[in-house]
Each structure stands twice: as structure tokens, then as C-alpha cells.
Design a protein around this motif. Structure first.
Motif, PDB file in Angstrom:
ATOM      1  N   TYR A 145       0.892  -1.155   0.000  1.00 18.03           N
ATOM      2  CA  TYR A 145       0.000   0.000   0.000  1.00 18.03           C
ATOM      3  C   TYR A 145       0.935   1.210   0.000  1.00 18.03           C
ATOM      4  O   TYR A 145       1.557   1.495   1.032  1.00 18.03           O
TER       5      TYR A 145
ATOM      6  N   ALA B   4       2.651  -4.865   2.744  1.00 20.18           N
ATOM      7  CA  ALA B   4       1.708  -5.619   3.580  1.00 20.18           C
ATOM      8  C   ALA B   4       1.898  -7.125   3.437  1.00 20.18           C
ATOM      9  O   ALA B   4       1.583  -7.882   4.355  1.00 20.18           O
TER      10      ALA B   4
ATOM     11  N   ALA C 262      -3.062 -12.552  13.508  1.00 18.34           N
ATOM     12  CA  ALA C 262      -3.585 -11.441  14.292  1.00 18.34           C
ATOM     13  C   ALA C 262      -4.096 -10.312  13.401  1.00 18.34           C
ATOM     14  O   ALA C 262      -3.929 -10.358  12.188  1.00 18.34           O
ATOM     15  N   ASN C 263      -4.674  -9.296  14.024  1.00 14.78           N
ATOM     16  CA  ASN C 263      -5.116  -8.104  13.289  1.00 14.78           C
ATOM     17  C   ASN C 263      -3.939  -7.492  12.549  1.00 14.78           C
ATOM     18  O   ASN C 263      -2.854  -7.372  13.094  1.00 14.78           O
ATOM     19  N   GLY C 264      -4.188  -7.129  11.299  1.00 17.11           N
ATOM     20  CA  GLY C 264      -3.154  -6.435  10.537  1.00 17.11           C
ATOM     21  C   GLY C 264      -2.072  -7.340   9.978  1.00 17.11           C
ATOM     22  O   GLY C 264      -1.089  -6.861   9.413  1.00 17.11           O
ATOM     23  N   ALA C 265      -2.230  -8.651  10.097  1.00 15.43           N
ATOM     24  CA  ALA C 265      -1.196  -9.586   9.620  1.00 15.43           C
ATOM     25  C   ALA C 265      -1.106  -9.614   8.093  1.00 15.43           C
ATOM     26  O   ALA C 265      -0.063  -9.953   7.539  1.00 15.43           O
TER      27      ALA C 265
ATOM     28  N   LYS D 125      -4.047 -10.786   6.147  1.00  9.73           N
ATOM     29  CA  LYS D 125      -4.953 -11.830   5.640  1.00  9.73           C
ATOM     30  C   LYS D 125      -5.909 -11.273   4.569  1.00  9.73           C
ATOM     31  O   LYS D 125      -6.043 -11.856   3.493  1.00  9.73           O
ATOM     32  N   SER D 126      -6.544 -10.138   4.902  1.00  7.89           N
ATOM     33  CA  SER D 126      -7.490  -9.562   3.933  1.00  7.89           C
ATOM     34  C   SER D 126      -6.755  -9.114   2.670  1.00  7.89           C
ATOM     35  O   SER D 126      -7.284  -9.247   1.558  1.00  7.89           O
ATOM     36  N   THR D 127      -5.552  -8.598   2.850  1.00 10.87           N
ATOM     37  CA  THR D 127      -4.753  -8.152   1.698  1.00 10.87           C
ATOM     38  C   THR D 127      -4.485  -9.322   0.752  1.00 10.87           C
ATOM     39  O   THR D 127      -4.557  -9.187  -0.466  1.00 10.87           O
TER      40      THR D 127
ATOM     41  N   GLU E  28     -14.696  -8.829   4.080  1.00 13.12           N
ATOM     42  CA  GLU E  28     -14.968  -8.603   5.488  1.00 13.12           C
ATOM     43  C   GLU E  28     -16.078  -7.554   5.606  1.00 13.12           C
ATOM     44  O   GLU E  28     -16.148  -6.622   4.807  1.00 13.12           O
TER      45      GLU E  28
ATOM     46  N   GLU F 121     -13.396 -13.641   7.248  1.00 12.59           N
ATOM     47  CA  GLU F 121     -13.972 -13.571   8.597  1.00 12.59           C
ATOM     48  C   GLU F 121     -15.497 -13.593   8.630  1.00 12.59           C
ATOM     49  O   GLU F 121     -16.143 -12.665   9.129  1.00 12.59           O
TER      50      GLU F 121
ATOM     51  N   GLN G  57     -10.037 -15.372  12.492  1.00 13.86           N
ATOM     52  CA  GLN G  57      -9.212 -15.022  13.653  1.00 13.86           C
ATOM     53  C   GLN G  57      -9.370 -16.037  14.773  1.00 13.86           C
ATOM     54  O   GLN G  57      -8.497 -16.162  15.618  1.00 13.86           O
TER      55      GLN G  57
END
Ligand code: ATP
Length: 235
Positions: free
Chosen positions: A11, A16, A35-38, A40-42, A83, A160, A192
Motif C-alpha cells: 500500500y 503488507a 492477528a489483526n493487521g497480519a 490476511k485480507s490483503t 470482510e 472472517e 481469527q
């Protein structure tokens, strides 16, 4: 079925995803945990064409799809449920489902898929004329999944799906994911909740700060102290 080979995703200047590789075989349920921000969504967004990798390859059924338009990737058989269950709030349940099939022309088959979605999610049938914005959170998740299924994907990407749902509904959603898989759809699931993820998955990848730090079968990871460390480390 899907091969991700050494991808980097940025980004702006922020990286990322760092040299991530993974593989999904036909018929599997594979989960990504972290975890958050790892990242996964990216990773899911890169597979479905919403983001382009700077380096590396994404192969779907031996064809390169990295950098292709999202619509082209849907046509090739990958659907993404992002998500936060984004349904079109001002449209009815039925209209949202119709949109899921907008790239298809096989009318009779589309009709059959409507019936299948209503069998999987009877609540959507009861509410098919209802404005989607007035559905409960769980119902909107069902609708987002149903809409993705209307594209008749070979590979379904779920980001998620259990987020923010009551425990009983989480169980229902996971049971439905297993049912979808049994009817022949391969699944990549971001989750998660490591316990839920392991209970449903054939194989698992653990992601930390943009890298795959651990992977294996669900049984292997269930027995792994490293998973507990990685997972607890993120919380
Ligand atoms: P979560 O479980 O919290 O959804 P995640 O593992 O899905 O997390 P990503 O959403 O993929 O994580 O985010 C990975 C990293 O990229 C994070 O550091 C995040 O801040 C950053 N990031 C995500 N989207 C953007 C964006 N649009 N612009 C800049 N940075 C972003």
C-alpha cells in the motif's frame, strides 16, 4: 487449483505481504489465521484481483491471474466475500442475489442456484422481498455468502464470516461452509478464531506481519506449540 508464488503487495510504500507462497488443492478447506493487521485480507484481495502484487505470481487452474481485472477473475471461478458483509442495503435480498449472477447467461442454471441458495439459507427465502439493509448482521452475512455462490465459484474466498456474530450463529455459518465445500466448492477462509478455523480446515497457514510463519494440516497445527505461540503472540 490455486498457487500463490512469492508475492509482494504494497500500500504505497508500506509492504503488507512479503514473499508469500501458498497452495490450495481442489476440494480443500484451507484457512488463513493470524492477528489483526497480519495481511490476511490483503492476501484475499490480491487473489480476487482487487489489489495487484508488485512481484510474484498467482496461478488459478494453471493460468496466471495476478493483475487481472476482478471481473475476469470472477468469470474464471473465484468469488470473494469481503470482510464486513457488504450487501447493497437499498436493494432486496432477491436483487442482491441476482447481482451475484450478473456475469452469467445460463438462465435455467441461475434459477437452480437460487433454489440451492435458499435451501442453504432458508432465512433468505423468508425475507427475499425485504430491503437488505434491514437484515440482521447474521442474515447479511448469509446474503453476502449467497450472493457469492450465485456466481457459481470453483473457489470461494471468505473473509472472517464469523465476525461479530453470536456463538450459535457462528456454528451455523461454519456448518454451512462445510456443506458448501461438500457440494464441490473449494474454500479459502480467513479466520481469527484459531479453534474454529482448525475444526473445519484441511490445512492451515499462519500469517504474521505479512509472512507465512507456519503451515500444515489442521491436525499438525493442532498439536503445535508454535501455533499457540504465534496466535497468543498476536493478542
Ligand atoms: P484484520 O484481521 O484486522 O482484518 P488482516 O490480517 O486482514 O487484519 P490487512 O487488512 O490485510 O490485515 O492489513 C495488512 C496491513 O496493511 C495492515 O498493517 C494495514 O494497516 C495495512 N493496510 C490495509 N489496507 C490498507 C490501505 N488501504 N492503505 C494502507 N495500508 C493498508
Amino acid at each position: 487449483m490455486l498457487k500463490v508464488n512469492g508475492i509482494n503487495v504494497y500500500y504505497g510504500n508500506i509492504q503488507a505481504i512479503k514473499d508469500v507462497s501458498l497452495e490450495i488443492n481442489q476440494g480443500e478447506i484451507v484457512t488463513l489465521i493470524g492477528a489483526n493487521g497480519a495481511g490476511k485480507s490483503t492476501l484475499l484481495k490480491t487473489i480476487s484481483g482487487l489489489l495487484k502484487p508488485k512481484k510474484g505470481e498467482v496461478l488459478f487452474q494453471d493460468k496466471s491471474i495476478a493483475g487481472k481485472a476482478a471481473q475476469t477473475i470472477v468469470k474464471q471461478g473465484i468469488s470473494h466475500v469481503p470482510e464486513g458483509r457488504r450487501v447493497f442495503a437499498n436493494m432486496t435480498v432477491e436483487e442482491n442475489l441476482e447481482l451475484g449472477a450478473y456475469l452469467r447467461k445460463d438462465k435455467a442454471e441461475i434459477k437452480r442456484d437460487f433454489e440451492k441458495v435458499f435451501e442453504l439459507f432458508p432465512r433468505l427465502l423468508e425475507r427475499k422481498k425485504q430491503q437488505s439493509g434491514t437484515l440482521s448482521g447474521g442474515e447479511q452475512q448469509m446474503l453476502a455468502m449467497g450472493r457469492a455462490l450465485m456466481a457459481r465459484p470453483k473457489l470461494l474466498l471468505l473473509d472472517e464470516p464469523s465476525m461479530g456474530l453470536a456463538p450459535l450463529l457462528v456454528k451455523t455459518i461454519f456448518r454451512i461452509i462445510e456443506e458448501i465445500n461438500k457440494t464441490g466448492t473449494t474454500i479459502l477462509l480467513v479466520e481469527q478464531n484459531a479453534n474454529m478455523a482448525l475444526s473445519i480446515a484441511d490445512r492451515v497457514y499462519v500469517i504474521e506481519t505479512g509472512k507465512v510463519v507456519l503451515s500444515g494440516t489442521a491436525d499438525e497445527l493442532n498439536a503445535s506449540d508454535q501455533l499457540k505461540m504465534a496466535y497468543l503472540g498476536g493478542h
